[in-house]
Design a protein around this motif. Structure first.
Motif, PDB file in Angstrom:
ATOM      1  N   PRO A   1     -52.208 -11.478  22.424  1.00  0.00           N
ATOM      2  CA  PRO A   1     -51.703 -10.421  23.303  1.00  0.00           C
ATOM      3  C   PRO A   1     -52.369  -9.094  22.960  1.00  0.00           C
ATOM      4  N   LYS A   2     -52.583  -8.250  23.965  1.00  0.00           N
ATOM      5  CA  LYS A   2     -53.219  -6.962  23.715  1.00  0.00           C
ATOM      6  C   LYS A   2     -52.277  -6.037  22.961  1.00  0.00           C
ATOM      7  N   ALA A   3     -52.847  -5.234  22.077  1.00  0.00           N
ATOM      8  CA  ALA A   3     -52.051  -4.332  21.249  1.00  0.00           C
ATOM      9  C   ALA A   3     -51.525  -3.165  22.084  1.00  0.00           C
ATOM     10  N   LEU A   4     -50.262  -2.813  21.845  1.00  0.00           N
ATOM     11  CA  LEU A   4     -49.655  -1.671  22.512  1.00  0.00           C
ATOM     12  C   LEU A   4     -50.149  -0.378  21.868  1.00  0.00           C
ATOM     13  N   ALA A   5     -50.347   0.642  22.694  1.00  0.00           N
ATOM     14  CA  ALA A   5     -50.874   1.907  22.173  1.00  0.00           C
ATOM     15  C   ALA A   5     -49.873   2.586  21.255  1.00  0.00           C
ATOM     16  N   GLN A   6     -48.575   2.457  21.531  1.00  0.00           N
ATOM     17  CA  GLN A   6     -47.527   3.052  20.706  1.00  0.00           C
ATOM     18  C   GLN A   6     -46.420   2.038  20.471  1.00  0.00           C
ATOM     19  N   GLY A   7     -45.751   2.191  19.346  1.00  0.00           N
ATOM     20  CA  GLY A   7     -44.646   1.300  19.053  1.00  0.00           C
ATOM     21  C   GLY A   7     -44.348   1.220  17.572  1.00  0.00           C
ATOM     22  N   VAL A   8     -43.547   0.231  17.229  1.00  0.00           N
ATOM     23  CA  VAL A   8     -43.130   0.018  15.845  1.00  0.00           C
ATOM     24  C   VAL A   8     -43.435  -1.417  15.456  1.00  0.00           C
ATOM     25  N   ALA A   9     -44.007  -1.603  14.278  1.00  0.00           N
ATOM     26  CA  ALA A   9     -44.291  -2.929  13.740  1.00  0.00           C
ATOM     27  C   ALA A   9     -43.283  -3.252  12.636  1.00  0.00           C
ATOM     28  N   LEU A  10     -43.052  -4.539  12.452  1.00  0.00           N
ATOM     29  CA  LEU A  10     -42.071  -5.004  11.465  1.00  0.00           C
ATOM     30  C   LEU A  10     -42.737  -6.037  10.567  1.00  0.00           C
ATOM     31  N   SER A  11     -42.634  -5.807   9.255  1.00  0.00           N
ATOM     32  CA  SER A  11     -43.164  -6.758   8.283  1.00  0.00           C
ATOM     33  C   SER A  11     -42.053  -7.118   7.303  1.00  0.00           C
ATOM     34  N   VAL A  12     -41.892  -8.413   7.027  1.00  0.00           N
ATOM     35  CA  VAL A  12     -40.850  -8.874   6.110  1.00  0.00           C
ATOM     36  C   VAL A  12     -41.471  -9.791   5.068  1.00  0.00           C
ATOM     37  N   ASN A  13     -41.175  -9.534   3.799  1.00  0.00           N
ATOM     38  CA  ASN A  13     -41.648 -10.376   2.700  1.00  0.00           C
ATOM     39  C   ASN A  13     -40.482 -10.726   1.792  1.00  0.00           C
ATOM     40  N   GLN A  14     -40.495 -11.955   1.283  1.00  0.00           N
ATOM     41  CA  GLN A  14     -39.499 -12.395   0.313  1.00  0.00           C
ATOM     42  C   GLN A  14     -40.225 -12.739  -0.979  1.00  0.00           C
ATOM     43  N   HIS A  15     -39.802 -12.106  -2.072  1.00  0.00           N
ATOM     44  CA  HIS A  15     -40.488 -12.319  -3.343  1.00  0.00           C
ATOM     45  C   HIS A  15     -39.515 -12.067  -4.486  1.00  0.00           C
ATOM     46  N   LYS A  16     -39.408 -13.050  -5.370  1.00  0.00           N
ATOM     47  CA  LYS A  16     -38.588 -12.938  -6.569  1.00  0.00           C
ATOM     48  C   LYS A  16     -37.164 -12.449  -6.265  1.00  0.00           C
ATOM     49  N   GLY A  17     -36.547 -13.085  -5.286  1.00  0.00           N
ATOM     50  CA  GLY A  17     -35.148 -12.794  -5.001  1.00  0.00           C
ATOM     51  C   GLY A  17     -34.909 -11.508  -4.229  1.00  0.00           C
ATOM     52  N   THR A  18     -35.966 -10.941  -3.628  1.00  0.00           N
ATOM     53  CA  THR A  18     -35.830  -9.699  -2.884  1.00  0.00           C
ATOM     54  C   THR A  18     -36.402  -9.874  -1.479  1.00  0.00           C
ATOM     55  N   VAL A  19     -35.666  -9.381  -0.489  1.00  0.00           N
ATOM     56  CA  VAL A  19     -36.156  -9.337   0.889  1.00  0.00           C
ATOM     57  C   VAL A  19     -36.610  -7.901   1.152  1.00  0.00           C
ATOM     58  N   LEU A  20     -37.899  -7.727   1.404  1.00  0.00           N
ATOM     59  CA  LEU A  20     -38.463  -6.402   1.621  1.00  0.00           C
ATOM     60  C   LEU A  20     -38.841  -6.255   3.097  1.00  0.00           C
ATOM     61  N   ILE A  21     -38.189  -5.319   3.778  1.00  0.00           N
ATOM     62  CA  ILE A  21     -38.406  -5.082   5.209  1.00  0.00           C
ATOM     63  C   ILE A  21     -39.172  -3.770   5.362  1.00  0.00           C
TER      64      ILE A  21
END
Length: 351
Positions: A250-270
């Motif tokens: 899909p084409k990238a939107l010019a403006q907006g918000v991205a969300l990244s989530v990682n789980q590592h060593k018992g922690t959820v990092l948003i």
């Protein structure tokens, strides 16, 4: 499967978008989520079988459990479970039975296998009437192997014959946002419906290779993408058997918000990230599912760290919601494992 699991999230956000158009708050979002769970609860089902390989003429013994998808507690909505046995090769239904729950909420029974069943692969499926209101992909399914000693040809290890494959892609958060590095998940699937391990490469409209990678498990993996607004990008996949396919991102939107989530060593990092000029203080982070509920109004792009011990295990929805426009800006699912399983007190003694 991912689209099916997100059906409740979409329904909740439809309810958010469908109410009166005043600005939302963290409390009002939490109330709407709770109301939606009450109005349209979902069930999930799991079946234990005594084993996964059988001989023709054996009996498949099983126990089924139906739980509320939001709380992971046993559900009392459905009093009956429907169990089906299907022949994968012939694509036919062999048997369907209806089971009533016992006093403990457990559905236990058995399916006798005919002594004339052919050697091959079969599927045990389970669902409730209530689950039929949603996508069939939410039904429980388990593959069983059956061997008939009377077959003239001894069973050989299954060899896949794949003539073509397709490649599905999904940017983390749902949309690509211009100049914000994001992971794009993908899955290569053969025409037999199973995943195919592949090598992948990201190319632009001129055919130039931007990045390469490989699937990590059964055709699934991700690749990092940093796209310009409206840039045309393709993901190409190549299997060891010489098959190939490509899918346009899909084409990238010019403006907006991205969300990244990682789980590592018992922690959820948003990690929320916004394009320059976007006011992230109008965004709320909503985390819910598996009897969890957390709504937080953001003030900046600082990561939100949550200990897995503070979350109940299961599938959890995460969404970024614009409190002014009431639109969902980004959304995804995570699975949190039980970090504190019940301890077993096992001892032995000799006479």
């Amino acid at each position: 499967m991912l689209r099916t699991l997100m059906s409740l999230l979409i329904a909740v956000l439809w309810a958010i978008n469908g109410t009166a158009q005043e600005s939302l708050t963290a409390d009002s979002i939490a109330s709407l989520i709770l109301n939606r769970y009450a109005e349209a609860p979902q069930e999930k089902i799991y079946v234990h079988t005594d084993r996964s390989h059988y001989a023709a003429g054996d009996t498949v013994w099983f126990r089924a459990y139906v739980a509320d998808a939001a709380t992971n507690l046993l559900s009392d909505r459905s009093k009956f479970v429907y169990i089906e046995l299907l022949d994968n090769a012939a694509d036919t239904l062999i048997k369907r039975i209806k089971i009533k729950a016992d006093d403990d909420g457990v559905f236990a029974n058995a399916i006798p296998l005919s002594s004339r069943m052919k050697t091959g692969s079969y599927t045990l499926a389970a669902y409730t009437r209530w689950m039929q209101n949603f996508d069939e992909e939410m039904f429980f399914k388990k593959r069983l192997k059956v061997v008939n000693p009377a077959d003239s040809v001894s069973p050989q290890p299954e060899r896949r014959e794949i003539n073509e494959m397709v490649l599905d892609v999904m940017p983390e958060g749902g949309n690509l946002i211009a100049r914000l590095p994001q992971r794009v998940a993908y899955k290569a699937v053969g025409d037999d419906g199973l995943g195919v391990d592949v090598q992948v490469r990201l190319v632009n409209a001129d055919g130039e290779v931007i990045r390469e990678g490989a699937s990590q498990h059964r055709g699934m993996g991700y690749i990092l993408v940093n796209a310009d607004a409206d840039e045309e990008l393709w993901l190409e996949a190549f299997s060891d058997d010489g098959l190939s396919c490509r899918t346009k991102l899909p084409k990238a939107l010019a403006q907006g918000v991205a969300l990244s989530v990682n789980q590592h060593k018992g922690t959820v990092l948003i990690q929320p990230r916004a394009t320059p000029g976007f006011d992230i203080s109008r965004v709320a982070l909503a985390l819910y599912g598996a009897d969890n509920l957390l709504v937080k109004e953001l003030t900046d792009e600082s990561p939100v760290s949550i200990s897995a011990r503070d979350l109940k295990p299961g599938v959890i929805n995460i969404a970024l919601i614009d409190m002014v426009t009431r639109k969902t800006l980004a959304e995804r699912l995570i699975f949190v494992r039980d970090t504190d399983p019940a301890e077993l007190d096992i001892s032995s003694s000799a006479d």
